[in-house]
Design an enzyme around this catalytic site. Structure first.
Site, mmCIF file in Angstrom:
data_model
loop_
_atom_site.group_PDB
_atom_site.id
_atom_site.type_symbol
_atom_site.label_atom_id
_atom_site.label_comp_id
_atom_site.label_asym_id
_atom_site.label_seq_id
_atom_site.Cartn_x
_atom_site.Cartn_y
_atom_site.Cartn_z
ATOM 1 N N SER A 138 0.879 -1.178 0.000
ATOM 2 C CA SER A 138 0.000 0.000 0.000
ATOM 3 C C SER A 138 0.909 1.218 0.000
ATOM 4 O O SER A 138 2.105 1.089 0.291
ATOM 5 C CB SER A 138 -0.836 -0.010 1.292
ATOM 6 N N TYR A 151 -2.353 -0.846 10.497
ATOM 7 C CA TYR A 151 -2.312 -1.061 9.047
ATOM 8 C C TYR A 151 -0.944 -0.672 8.483
ATOM 9 O O TYR A 151 -0.326 -1.436 7.726
ATOM 10 C CB TYR A 151 -3.424 -0.246 8.395
HETATM 11 P P1 NAD Z 1 -11.631 -5.203 -0.164
HETATM 12 O O1 NAD Z 1 -12.116 -5.019 1.236
HETATM 13 O O2 NAD Z 1 -12.578 -5.089 -1.286
HETATM 14 O O3 NAD Z 1 -10.869 -6.598 -0.324
HETATM 15 C C1 NAD Z 1 -10.218 -7.271 0.704
HETATM 16 C C2 NAD Z 1 -10.650 -8.716 0.617
HETATM 17 O O4 NAD Z 1 -9.925 -9.480 1.585
HETATM 18 C C3 NAD Z 1 -12.140 -8.877 0.934
HETATM 19 O O5 NAD Z 1 -12.760 -9.633 -0.088
HETATM 20 C C4 NAD Z 1 -12.145 -9.611 2.265
HETATM 21 O O6 NAD Z 1 -13.257 -10.476 2.435
HETATM 22 C C5 NAD Z 1 -10.823 -10.374 2.183
HETATM 23 N N1 NAD Z 1 -10.348 -10.753 3.500
HETATM 24 C C6 NAD Z 1 -10.230 -9.972 4.592
HETATM 25 N N2 NAD Z 1 -9.774 -10.685 5.617
HETATM 26 C C7 NAD Z 1 -9.571 -11.944 5.160
HETATM 27 C C8 NAD Z 1 -9.104 -13.140 5.755
HETATM 28 N N3 NAD Z 1 -8.749 -13.187 7.038
HETATM 29 N N4 NAD Z 1 -9.021 -14.256 4.987
HETATM 30 C C9 NAD Z 1 -9.383 -14.223 3.684
HETATM 31 N N5 NAD Z 1 -9.850 -13.115 3.067
HETATM 32 C C10 NAD Z 1 -9.937 -11.996 3.811
HETATM 33 O O7 NAD Z 1 -10.438 -4.169 -0.309
HETATM 34 P P2 NAD Z 1 -9.346 -3.949 -1.444
HETATM 35 O O8 NAD Z 1 -9.152 -2.498 -1.480
HETATM 36 O O9 NAD Z 1 -9.650 -4.683 -2.678
HETATM 37 O O10 NAD Z 1 -8.062 -4.584 -0.725
HETATM 38 C C11 NAD Z 1 -7.211 -5.536 -1.337
HETATM 39 C C12 NAD Z 1 -5.790 -5.310 -0.849
HETATM 40 O O11 NAD Z 1 -5.327 -4.057 -1.338
HETATM 41 C C13 NAD Z 1 -5.645 -5.278 0.672
HETATM 42 O O12 NAD Z 1 -4.476 -5.960 1.041
HETATM 43 C C14 NAD Z 1 -5.505 -3.800 0.954
HETATM 44 O O13 NAD Z 1 -4.804 -3.555 2.146
HETATM 45 C C15 NAD Z 1 -4.759 -3.323 -0.280
HETATM 46 N N6 NAD Z 1 -4.882 -1.883 -0.544
HETATM 47 C C16 NAD Z 1 -6.098 -1.305 -0.789
HETATM 48 C C17 NAD Z 1 -6.161 0.072 -1.032
HETATM 49 C C18 NAD Z 1 -7.457 0.807 -1.318
HETATM 50 O O14 NAD Z 1 -7.476 2.049 -1.308
HETATM 51 N N7 NAD Z 1 -8.547 0.141 -1.589
HETATM 52 C C19 NAD Z 1 -4.990 0.832 -1.012
HETATM 53 C C20 NAD Z 1 -3.782 0.210 -0.753
HETATM 54 C C21 NAD Z 1 -3.728 -1.163 -0.530
#
Ligand code: NAD
Length: 264
Positions: A138, A151
């Site tokens: 991230s 985080y």
């Molecule tokens: P999201 O919430 O749509 O996706 C996260 C997914 O992880 C969800 O489907 C959730 O059910 C799953 N999950 C959570 N805990 C879990 C567990 N213990 N076991 C299995 N699955 C689990 O959010 P996203 O934005 O698509 O996030 C995906 C990745 O990208 C994450 O690692 C997040 O930290 C990273 N990220 C997101 C952003 C943003 O702005 N959206 C920015 C930087 C990094």
């Protein structure tokens, strides 16, 4: 439809929504067989049905689940070439106030989950003579941020893990890279932006604008834009790239926060 991942077998954790779902779709469009996993059965089943993949529900911080996932990929599709360690959660709070239970839960999912899924995947990748692991960092892997200690710590740690895995398994042809998204329009991203809107007493649209106000590209990402970079790192186009940390953040990492006042 490209054929970039033709014949490859991929496992995407947290694949039922957001970046994981966009990645699963993109991989399938590029010819990969995809195993989608996450905690919630309905969304992962929906994505798997849409792309003709395999859905398995479970918690990525459970080592037995990670092993079962990899076994299912091997049994169903004959091997494993790509892991996208994407599942993650966010929790807000500063060091003094964050409940220890939340801190541990964030580290368990965001850090242990990456380690456990990676080490389950490495055996079958070895058998194929190599593989590619893409880890979701991230912008919080690159900077500190207010009220976000669990985080930020977890996302910094996965960069250390990316580099360690790259050093240890590169000799066996396993490449390990990290992508570091900025604001991305997913459930997680939108939840945080909604929280910003509530805090500032502004609409969701205004909160989106505020969140990306100092990004050079002045907007959040669509999940497909992160998935494109994940696909690149997972594909043979990145065959000499390992241990890399790729910001996919609309340029956020090049802005000097001490100077943004001059842009207001
Ligand atoms: P999201 O919430 O749509 O996706 C996260 C997914 O992880 C969800 O489907 C959730 O059910 C799953 N999950 C959570 N805990 C879990 C567990 N213990 N076991 C299995 N699955 C689990 O959010 P996203 O934005 O698509 O996030 C995906 C990745 O990208 C994450 O690692 C997040 O930290 C990273 N990220 C997101 C952003 C943003 O702005 N959206 C920015 C930087 C990094």
């Amino acid at each position: 439809m490209s054929e970039r991942l033709q014949g490859k077998v991929a496992l995407v954790t947290g694949g039922g929504s957001g970046i994981g779902a966009a990645t699963a779709r993109r991989f399938a469009d590029s010819g990969a067989k995809v195993v989608v996993t996450g905690r919630r059965p309905e969304p992962i089943q929906a994505v798997a049905d849409e792309i003709g993949g395999l859905a398995l529900t479970g918690d990525v911080s459970d080592e037995d689940h990670c092993r079962a996932l990899v076994t299912a990929a091997v049994d169903t599709y004959g091997g494993l070439d790509i892991l996208v360690a994407n599942a993650g959660v966010e929790f807000f709070g500063a060091a003094v106030d964050v409940p220890l239970e939340q801190w541990r839960s964030v580290l368990r999912i965001n850090l242990d989950g990456v380690l456990l899924s990676a080490r389950a995947a490495i055996g079958p990748m070895r058998e194929r003579g190599g593989g590619a692991i893409v880890i979701l960092g991230s912008v919080a892997s690159l900077f500190g941020a207010p009220q976000f200690v669990s985080y930020v710590t977890s996302k910094h740690a996965v960069i250390g893990l990316t580099r360690s895995l790259a050093a240890d398994y590169g000799p066996e042809g396993i490449r390990v890279n990290a992508v570091c998204p900025g604001w991305t329009r997913t459930e997680m991203g939108d939840r945080a932006i909604q929280g910003l809107g509530d805090m500032k007493g502004v609409s969701f649209e205004e909160a989106v604008r505020l969140a990306a106000k100092h990004y050079p590209l002045r907007r959040p990402a669509d999940p497909s834009e992160i998935a494109g970079c994940i696909e690149f790192l997972a594909s043979s186009d990145a065959s000499f790239v390992t241990g890399a940390v790729l910001p996919v953040d609309g340029g956020a990492h090049v802005v000097d926060v001490g100077m943004v006042a001059f842009a207001d």
